[in-house]
Design an enzyme around this catalytic site. Structure first.
Site, PDB file in Angstrom:
ATOM      1  CE1 TYR A   1      -3.584  -2.449   0.304  1.00 34.51           C
ATOM      2  CE2 TYR A   1      -4.479  -0.470   0.817  1.00 34.51           C
ATOM      3  CZ  TYR A   1      -4.775  -1.839   0.328  1.00 34.51           C
ATOM      4  OH  TYR A   1      -6.118  -2.228   0.128  1.00 34.51           O
TER       5      TYR A   1
ATOM      6  CE  LYS B   1       1.908 -17.932   0.409  1.00 35.39           C
ATOM      7  NZ  LYS B   1       1.189 -19.147   0.307  1.00 35.39           N
TER       8      LYS B   1
ATOM      9  CG  ASP C   1      -2.052 -19.859   1.596  1.00 33.07           C
ATOM     10  OD1 ASP C   1      -1.559 -19.712   2.691  1.00 33.07           O
ATOM     11  OD2 ASP C   1      -1.542 -20.714   0.877  1.00 33.07           O
TER      12      ASP C   1
ATOM     13  CG  ASP D   1      -7.821  -4.222   1.545  1.00 32.41           C
ATOM     14  OD1 ASP D   1      -8.877  -3.787   1.949  1.00 32.41           O
ATOM     15  OD2 ASP D   1      -7.687  -3.972   0.216  1.00 32.41           O
TER      16      ASP D   1
END
Ligand code: NAD
Length: 334
Positions: A126, A173, A206, A230
């Site tokens: 972002y 991740k 995930d 988000d």
């Protein structure tokens, strides 16, 4: 009036002015010591100010320390930078706080969902640091810092402690982004050691999404970087009945901006049928943040009562009530 606080009101675009008017009516009916100072932001004020985030709006929020904001539109690809991202950066609203809680009588796949998404608000992809390397190849930079990761981790654990929460799950991740997400996890672990009474775990993003749709009740507080946060927070909104219901806050050291998580809903704007619950619940969070706790409980209780009765609800939840009828019911239930 003694101890009166001034709140900057930003109506925003699309359904913003409609849900804001409804929410301000309820705040006025509560007779809390608040004054409202209206300021502009969004695509609909660009012609007037030459920007979607006028300087005087930012100045007003800084001066008052608190704002209630409607959604502002963003052009996809090209156009001006998002007013939301601008506001977060200029006020250093480093933490996005999103409580996701089941609403009485709103049928979803799960009951008793009660989780908190704490999202880092200032960096990650972002940061908007993108450039064309050669035609056809674009680089977009993911920035993760020790300072911002530690600050958001501390916010999440502090929040958990103050609000009687039991577990913080760090979302990552780091199996792929070993350096950036690895640094984020290191910071979460370090802060977590200062809070031995709170269970700490790490979940790959995930896998988290899969676990959330299977059984969201196994989570308590989620702490995430900006982009995962988000996506995950909208997923969580879907678990309790959608965007019309979920409130949010963007919080910095001294300033806080409260806003619903939904957008400008251009498909229903101007029709008087938008669901104002999310902004009303954001106003409840604002009252709590201002330490007007009794008023917060009254407003929250009235919203729960109206949903509990099941008679009055807006079209997004399968009802036929207008924004005004819904708001009248809330005020009657106060
Ligand atoms: P959206 O949230 O505006 O709409 C998605 C769907 O949900 C639409 O069908 C809409 O009618 C419905 N919906 C949303 N809020 C509702 C409400 N309160 N009551 C009833 N139905 C509601 O998402 P979008 O279409 O992806 O975005 C539209 C614009 O809003 C874009 O310009 C986007 O950038 C902006 N946006 C702003 C914010 C913000 O200011 N915080 C957040 C998200 C999107």
């Amino acid at each position: 009036m003694a101890n009166t606080r001034t709140v900057t009101i930003i109506n925003g675009d699309g359904i913003g002015p409609e849900v804001m008017a409804a929410t301000v009516r309820v705040l006025e009916a509560l007779k809390v010591p608040l004054e409202f100072e209206y300021k502009d932001a969004g695509t609909e004020v660009v012609a007037k100010f030459g920007t979607n985030l006028p300087h005087e709006t930012v100045e007003a929020v800084l001066r008052n320390g608190v704002a209630l904001k409607g959604p502002t539109g963003t052009v996809v690809g090209g156009g001006l930078p998002s007013a939301n991202v601008g506001l977060r950066k200029r006020l250093d609203l480093y933490s996005s706080l999103r409580p996701v809680k089941s609403v009485p009588n709103v049928k979803t796949r799960y009951e008793n969902v009660d989780l908190i998404v704490v999202r880092e608000n200032t960096e990650d992809l972002y940061a908007g640091l993108e450039h064309i390397i050669v035609p056809g190849v674009v680089e977009s930079l993911k920035i993760i810092t020790e300072k911002a990761s530690t600050r958001i981790a501390r916010f999440a654990f502090d929040y958990a402690k103050k609000n009687g929460r039991k577990k913080v799950s760090a979302v990552h991740k780091a199996n792929i982004m070993k350096l950036s997400d690895g640094l984020f996890l290191d910071c979460c672990r370090k802060v977590g050691r200062e809070f031995p009474e709170i269970t700490y775990e790490e979940v790959i993003v995930d896998n988290l999404c899969m676990q959330l749709v299977k059984d969201p009740t196994r989570f308590d507080v989620l702490v995430t970087e900006n982009l995962y946060g988000d996506i995950v927070s909208d997923l969580c909104a879907g678990l309790v009945g959608g965007l019309g219901l979920v409130p949010g806050a963007n919080i910095g050291e001294r300033t806080a901006v409260f806003e619903a998580v939904h957008g400008t809903a251009p498909d229903i704007a101007g029709k008087g049928i938008a669901n104002p619950t999310a902004l009303m619940m954001s106003a409840v969070m604002m009252l709590d943040w201002l330490d007007m706790r009794e008023a917060a409980r009254r407003m929250e209780g009235a919203i729960q009562k109206v949903y509990g009765n099941g008679q009055v609800r807006t079209g997004d939840l399968g009802g036929g009530s207008t924004t005004r009828e819904f708001t009248d019911a809330i005020i009657a239930a106060l």
